[in-house]
Design a protein around this motif. Structure first.
Motif, PDB file in Angstrom:
ATOM      1  N   ARG A   1       0.833  -1.192   0.000  1.00  0.00           N
ATOM      2  CA  ARG A   1       0.000   0.000   0.000  1.00  0.00           C
ATOM      3  C   ARG A   1       0.867   1.241   0.000  1.00  0.00           C
TER       4      ARG A   1
ATOM      5  N   ARG B   1      -3.738   3.405  -1.291  1.00  0.00           N
ATOM      6  CA  ARG B   1      -4.180   2.506  -2.354  1.00  0.00           C
ATOM      7  C   ARG B   1      -3.353   1.228  -2.345  1.00  0.00           C
ATOM      8  N   ARG B   2      -4.008   0.108  -2.651  1.00  0.00           N
ATOM      9  CA  ARG B   2      -3.317  -1.183  -2.763  1.00  0.00           C
ATOM     10  C   ARG B   2      -2.689  -1.272  -4.148  1.00  0.00           C
TER      11      ARG B   2
ATOM     12  N   ASP C   1      -2.540   0.590  -9.498  1.00  0.00           N
ATOM     13  CA  ASP C   1      -3.589   0.513  -8.476  1.00  0.00           C
ATOM     14  C   ASP C   1      -4.369  -0.789  -8.644  1.00  0.00           C
TER      15      ASP C   1
ATOM     16  N   THR D   1      -6.433  -1.953  -6.036  1.00  0.00           N
ATOM     17  CA  THR D   1      -7.329  -1.954  -4.879  1.00  0.00           C
ATOM     18  C   THR D   1      -8.548  -2.832  -5.104  1.00  0.00           C
ATOM     19  N   ASP D   2      -9.058  -2.845  -6.322  1.00  0.00           N
ATOM     20  CA  ASP D   2     -10.294  -3.575  -6.592  1.00  0.00           C
ATOM     21  C   ASP D   2     -10.075  -4.995  -7.106  1.00  0.00           C
TER      22      ASP D   2
ATOM     23  N   ASP E   1      -3.044 -10.076  -1.426  1.00  0.00           N
ATOM     24  CA  ASP E   1      -1.732  -9.434  -1.526  1.00  0.00           C
ATOM     25  C   ASP E   1      -0.670 -10.446  -1.934  1.00  0.00           C
TER      26      ASP E   1
ATOM     27  N   ARG F   1      -6.915  -7.467 -12.409  1.00  0.00           N
ATOM     28  CA  ARG F   1      -8.055  -6.735 -11.836  1.00  0.00           C
ATOM     29  C   ARG F   1      -9.353  -7.485 -12.080  1.00  0.00           C
TER      30      ARG F   1
END
Length: 348
Positions: A86, A101-102, A144, A146-147, A152, A312
């Protein structure tokens, strides 16, 4: 967010065996203009970690010279190319909205701007990497995620192994419905090749060892062949019309044996030399059949952006074979070198 002044890291101060990996307390890096600081959640291991530590890459004109990925290393060096984490802070000129943000870091150092730039360096070799609690990276190389539905640890497996695999697939122009031969299919890049080629709609023929065949089949291969047997005979049985693309991280004798298995206009893509870097083949099988041998080192920015988009969407699920804490980096590298696993090993 208040950042600590120091952090735990694992680094090397010279080339050698696992014993040269040392635990250290070092300053938290400060992001320069255009950079971000990433708090590392997970970092994946690669053969590049072993070979950089050993200095096994050689140099042009001196293949036995001890060297990092692209030349002499500046010691001490924190290893680790594959980082998920992050954003903890940003440098001057970077959007502060990235904080929290991840992300996944593209670890390549490129020879210039643009989507088709070539990698000429690697995080963990030519600059400090992710065997640490924090690492810096150029903001434009932080993606990014995040979604993404991936964890991880799964995200950390992507940069080098899946980036290398997608680079091979793209450079080999693998198309839907084509037949592909994947060597070293139980390793990190090999599993990535199987999954990405299957997602592209290719017919996947994979080479692996007898104890790992079931796991490679579960990863998505249509046919899994035992590398201990007669490879050419097995390939002809599984793909009687021949192979469109060979995706090879083994090289050695396989390259010479594999070229006659290609269809007219076939492509053989090489991104590793696990079986040896000195090879010989019948060049007539190349020019008489309009075949191509293609070298592929990692990925381009365009390839990496495509990989992140696939991740993603959750188009594939990376296999995490084992996870170790950071302070057991040496033990993790030893486990990687034993090659008893299928998938990727990560550090938390």
């Amino acid at each position: 967010m208040t950042l600590p002044e120091s952090m735990r890291a694992v680094r090397i101060t010279e080339h050698g065996g696992p014993e040269v990996l040392e635990r250290a307390e070092v300053p938290v890096p400060v992001p320069a203009a255009g950079d971000v600081l990433v708090e590392v959640a997970a970092v994946a291991l690669n053969n590049t970690d072993l070979w950089t530590r050993e200095g096994a890459y050689g140099r042009p004109g001196d293949p036995a010279a001890r060297s990092g990925w692209r030349g002499p290393l500046d010691f001490p060096r924190i290893q680790g190319a594959d980082v998920a984490g992050r954003v903890a802070a940003v440098g001057p000129g970077v959007d502060a909205g990235l904080v929290g943000r991840r992300v996944v870091i593209d670890p390549a150092l490129y020879d210039g701007p643009g989507p088709d730039a070539n990698p000429v360096g690697l995080m963990g070799s030519e600059r400090d990497g992710g065997y640490a609690e924090y690492v810096t990276a150029p903001a434009h190389q932080v993606h990014d995620m995040t979604d993404s539905p991936l964890t991880d640890e799964q995200l950390a497996t992507l940069p080098t192994a899946y980036g290398t695999a997608l680079g091979m697939i793209e450079r080999g122009r693998l198309g839907k419905g084509e037949t592909v031969l994947v060597s070293g299919a139980s390793g990190g890049v090999g599993v990535a090749l199987v999954q990405l080629a299957r997602a592209r709609g290719a017919q996947v023929v994979a080479l692996s060892s007898g104890t790992k065949i079931d796991a490679v089949r579960e990863a998505g291969a249509h046919h899994v062949l035992d590398r201990a047997g007669d490879v050419a005979e097995q390939v002809r049985a599984a793909a009687p019309e021949g192979i469109d693309v060979g995706l090879d991280v083994v090289a050695g004798d396989l390259l010479g044996d594999g070229l006659p298995l290609l269809r007219e206009g076939g492509r053989w893509v090489v991104a590793g030399a696990l079986a040896g870097y000195e090879v010989a083949f019948d060049v007539r099988r190349l020019y008489l059949h309009n075949a191509q041998v293609i070298g592929s080192a990692m990925h381009t920015p365009r390839h990496f952006a495509l990989l992140m988009e696939l991740a993603r969407r959750g188009d594939f699920r990376p296999l995490v074979a084992a996870a170790f804490p950071l302070d057991q980096a040496a033990e993790a590298q030893q486990e990687l070198a034993r090659r008893r696993h299928v998938g990727k090993i990560v550090l938390r």
